[in-house]
Write a protein that holds these residues in place. Structure first.
Motif, PDB file in Angstrom:
ATOM      1  N   ARG A  89      43.122  -0.082  66.474  1.00 52.28           N
ATOM      2  CA  ARG A  89      44.534  -0.206  66.833  1.00 52.28           C
ATOM      3  C   ARG A  89      44.957  -1.665  66.792  1.00 52.28           C
ATOM      4  NH1 ARG A  89      46.084   1.905  72.177  1.00 52.28           N
ATOM      5  NH2 ARG A  89      44.371   0.601  72.869  1.00 52.28           N
ATOM      6  N   ALA A  90      46.263  -1.869  66.586  1.00 48.49           N
ATOM      7  CA  ALA A  90      46.814  -3.217  66.534  1.00 48.49           C
ATOM      8  C   ALA A  90      48.143  -3.259  67.269  1.00 48.49           C
ATOM      9  CB  ALA A  90      47.002  -3.671  65.093  1.00 48.49           C
ATOM     10  N   LEU A  91      48.404  -4.379  67.911  1.00 46.14           N
ATOM     11  CA  LEU A  91      49.687  -4.667  68.549  1.00 46.14           C
ATOM     12  C   LEU A  91      50.575  -5.327  67.506  1.00 46.14           C
ATOM     13  CD1 LEU A  91      51.321  -4.978  71.287  1.00 46.14           C
ATOM     14  CD2 LEU A  91      50.312  -7.255  71.409  1.00 46.14           C
ATOM     15  N   LEU A  92      51.869  -5.018  67.542  1.00 49.03           N
ATOM     16  CA  LEU A  92      52.806  -5.618  66.597  1.00 49.03           C
ATOM     17  C   LEU A  92      53.545  -6.781  67.233  1.00 49.03           C
ATOM     18  CD1 LEU A  92      54.449  -2.444  65.042  1.00 49.03           C
ATOM     19  CD2 LEU A  92      52.465  -3.727  64.246  1.00 49.03           C
ATOM     20  N   GLY A  93      53.829  -7.798  66.420  1.00 52.89           N
ATOM     21  CA  GLY A  93      54.653  -8.924  66.821  1.00 52.89           C
ATOM     22  C   GLY A  93      55.477  -9.362  65.626  1.00 52.89           C
ATOM     23  N   PHE A  94      56.667  -9.871  65.880  1.00 45.49           N
ATOM     24  CA  PHE A  94      57.576 -10.257  64.797  1.00 45.49           C
ATOM     25  C   PHE A  94      58.133 -11.637  65.051  1.00 45.49           C
ATOM     26  CE2 PHE A  94      57.408  -5.685  64.945  1.00 45.49           C
ATOM     27  CZ  PHE A  94      57.256  -5.350  63.612  1.00 45.49           C
ATOM     28  N   VAL A 131      51.405  -9.597  62.743  1.00 49.42           N
ATOM     29  CA  VAL A 131      52.651 -10.358  62.793  1.00 49.42           C
ATOM     30  C   VAL A 131      53.454 -10.040  61.533  1.00 49.42           C
ATOM     31  CG1 VAL A 131      53.678 -12.656  62.926  1.00 49.42           C
ATOM     32  CG2 VAL A 131      51.539 -12.169  64.148  1.00 49.42           C
ATOM     33  N   ASP A 132      54.723  -9.701  61.725  1.00 50.07           N
ATOM     34  CA  ASP A 132      55.639  -9.354  60.633  1.00 50.07           C
ATOM     35  C   ASP A 132      55.044  -8.279  59.728  1.00 50.07           C
ATOM     36  OD1 ASP A 132      57.527 -11.032  61.666  1.00 50.07           O
ATOM     37  OD2 ASP A 132      57.364 -12.553  60.108  1.00 50.07           O
TER      38      ASP A 132
END
Length: 177
Positions: A89-94, A131-132
């Motif tokens: 699993r991965a956390l999203l960030g923008f 990220v993005d």
């Protein structure tokens, strides 16, 4: 149930959600992963910026309106995780609202520093911070880099192509500098 909640002041007052052009250039230079210094430079630049972590509403109790339509009676806000076919699993960030909305237009942004996003990722047991994810220049932060960020360290470029970890002194707040 106490419905009078206090919101904490934003650590990024005046932030309009626009991506920093320097951050986007650093991520663009790191695309492809052929140059380890470009990757580390992108992470170091992210350490000086803010990320937008998306949260979405998840219905916890459904109801029915007078007209017979289904409605959310209660909902919780949840941090968004992606799961790969292999279970990681991965956390999203923008870096900006444009990138977040390209991924999911109705997600709400929470502005955080990279180390706070990494701490959330570690607390949730995820393998990476994406990220993005939907572009324009996606970057994966994982492994030892993610662990160091989650420990509160910040990556800095000490000389061209040379990097080191900035560690907060006892009692100091790394977000203050």
């Amino acid at each position: 149930m106490d419905h009078e909640r206090q919101l904490a002041p934003s650590p990024f007052p005046g932030d309009a959600g626009v991506a920093d052009p320097a951050t986007r250039r650093a991520l663009a230079a790191a695309v492809g992963g052929a140059d380890p210094a470009a990757y580390l430079r992108a992470v170091a630049v992210l350490c000086t910026d803010r990320l937008l972590v998306p949260v979405v509403a998840t219905a916890t109790r459904l109801g029915e309106t007078v007209g017979g339509l289904a409605s959310d009676k209660e909902a919780e806000m949840s941090v968004v995780m992606l799961q790969a076919a292999d279970g990681r699993r991965a956390l999203l960030g923008f870096t900006g609202l444009d990138a977040l909305h390209a991924w999911q237009a109705d997600a709400r942004p929470v502005a955080v520093t990279l180390d706070k996003a990494a701490q959330t990722a570690r607390a949730e047991g995820v393998a990476a911070l994406l990220v993005d994810f939907a572009g324009p220049h996606p970057l994966v932060v994982d492994g030892e880099v993610l662990e160091s960020l989650a420990a509160g360290r910040r990556l800095v470029e000490t000389a061209p192509g040379e990097f080191g970890w900035l560690v907060e002194a006892d009692g100091a707040d790394p977000a203050a500098g």
